[in-house]
Design a protein around this motif. Structure first.
Motif, mmCIF file in Angstrom:
data_model
loop_
_atom_site.group_PDB
_atom_site.id
_atom_site.type_symbol
_atom_site.label_atom_id
_atom_site.label_comp_id
_atom_site.label_asym_id
_atom_site.label_seq_id
_atom_site.Cartn_x
_atom_site.Cartn_y
_atom_site.Cartn_z
ATOM 1 N N ARG A 74 8.527 8.828 7.930
ATOM 2 C CA ARG A 74 8.302 10.274 7.943
ATOM 3 C C ARG A 74 7.401 10.727 6.798
ATOM 4 N N ALA A 75 7.371 9.954 5.715
ATOM 5 C CA ALA A 75 6.570 10.328 4.554
ATOM 6 C C ALA A 75 5.108 9.916 4.688
ATOM 7 N N PHE A 76 4.773 9.197 5.779
ATOM 8 C CA PHE A 76 3.403 8.702 5.948
ATOM 9 C C PHE A 76 2.868 9.030 7.342
ATOM 10 N N LEU A 77 3.201 10.204 7.850
ATOM 11 C CA LEU A 77 2.839 10.562 9.220
ATOM 12 C C LEU A 77 1.334 10.622 9.443
ATOM 13 N N ASP A 78 0.557 10.846 8.362
ATOM 14 C CA ASP A 78 -0.896 10.911 8.514
ATOM 15 C C ASP A 78 -1.537 9.531 8.601
ATOM 16 N N ASP A 79 -0.746 8.481 8.463
ATOM 17 C CA ASP A 79 -1.240 7.107 8.571
ATOM 18 C C ASP A 79 -0.631 6.453 9.804
ATOM 19 N N ARG A 80 -1.288 6.662 10.945
ATOM 20 C CA ARG A 80 -0.842 6.111 12.225
ATOM 21 C C ARG A 80 0.619 6.459 12.499
ATOM 22 N N ASP B 186 3.877 -7.387 11.364
ATOM 23 C CA ASP B 186 3.796 -8.497 10.418
ATOM 24 C C ASP B 186 4.100 -8.059 8.989
ATOM 25 N N ALA B 187 4.359 -6.756 8.782
ATOM 26 C CA ALA B 187 4.844 -6.305 7.469
ATOM 27 C C ALA B 187 6.332 -6.577 7.319
ATOM 28 N N GLU C 6 0.818 -1.208 0.000
ATOM 29 C CA GLU C 6 0.000 0.000 0.000
ATOM 30 C C GLU C 6 0.852 1.259 0.000
ATOM 31 N N ARG C 7 2.137 1.122 0.349
ATOM 32 C CA ARG C 7 3.049 2.267 0.362
ATOM 33 C C ARG C 7 4.116 2.177 -0.733
ATOM 34 N N TYR C 8 4.642 1.002 -0.907
ATOM 35 C CA TYR C 8 5.808 0.853 -1.781
ATOM 36 C C TYR C 8 5.576 -0.016 -3.013
ATOM 37 N N GLY C 9 4.349 -0.516 -3.185
ATOM 38 C CA GLY C 9 4.113 -1.405 -4.307
ATOM 39 C C GLY C 9 4.504 -2.834 -3.971
#
Length: 242
Positions: free
Chosen positions: A173-179, A186-187, A90-93
């Motif tokens: 840091r690039a996804f601070l709006d997602d938790r 488990d990722a 969902e972030r990196y493909g």
């Protein structure tokens, strides 16, 4: 036990023990480790594009959380400072990425604002208010890339990840709006280890292969010797059986 049968028994036992050792190490190598190729510069200078890495599959918990020095990591748990292979489509493909664990569940990670500033005014990452020693970051730059300051309390069962090349890493840091940019444990598919980590298992495979082959040879030699030692019936003895 007849003397001719002893080499056969010894060969079978030796071959079985060697095969068990070889098989166990082989299964551990195939199921416990994997390899991946670095595709970005986000982890320079430690790892650059095209570098081939070996990773140890882990159970994805954080029981061993804490500083790298002295951290036990029981059960393969993630530790702060671990370099990990992450799969987050969902972030990196579809491709996995390599990053470093900086914070685990319950820890407060901050940088470059009032809370995250170092006493000397330089940018530093802090964990629970303590400056984090990061000798691995490229050019000593703890932040950068035009990203805003942050202060994140990592939820339980999640990790906060940063690349070592902070000016060129697309990390938490690039996804601070997602938790707070954190990812579930488990990722994480595995922890990067030196290639030498496989040396013990490969040595075990060799140590098992040698007695397995030697035992097989001993068994064959014993079987041949036993056959040659077997009494041969004479014509008169055959006639007596008729």
């Amino acid at each position: 036990m007849r003397r001719a049968a002893r080499p056969v028994v010894a060969g079978v036992v030796t071959a079985a023990m060697g095969a068990a050792l070889f098989g166990g190490c082989l299964v551990r190598t195939l199921t416990g480790y994997g390899s991946a190729t670095v595709s970005s510069a986000g982890m320079e200078p430690a790892y650059g594009p095209g570098d081939r890495l070996v990773y140890e599959r882990i159970d994805g918990d954080t029981d061993g959380a804490g500083d790298t020095e002295g951290a036990g990591g029981a059960g393969g748990g993630l530790r702060r400072g671990d370099v990990v292979l992450v799969l987050a489509p969902e972030r990196y493909g579809p491709l996995p990425v390599v990053s470093r664990v900086v914070g685990v569940g319950g820890e407060r990670v901050a940088c470059c604002g009032a809370e995250g500033g170092a006493k000397d005014g330089a940018e530093r990452v802090t964990v629970d208010g303590r400056e984090l020693a990061e000798p691995y970051v490229k050019d000593g730059i703890a932040h950068g890339g035009g990203l805003p300051p942050y202060e994140v309390t990592v939820p339980g069962g999640r990790v906060f990840l940063l690349g070592d090349h902070r000016e060129n890493a697309r990390d938490s840091r690039a996804f601070l709006d997602d938790r707070g940019g954190t990812l579930p444990v488990d990722a994480v598919r595995g922890r990067i280890v030196p290639a030498s980590a496989l040396a013990g298992l490969l040595g075990g495979m060799l140590a098992g292969l040698v007695p397995a082959l030697a035992g097989a040879g001993l068994w064959i030699a014993g079987a041949v010797a036993r056959r040659r030692a077997a009494p041969v019936a004479t014509p008169s003895e055959w006639a007596a059986l008729l």
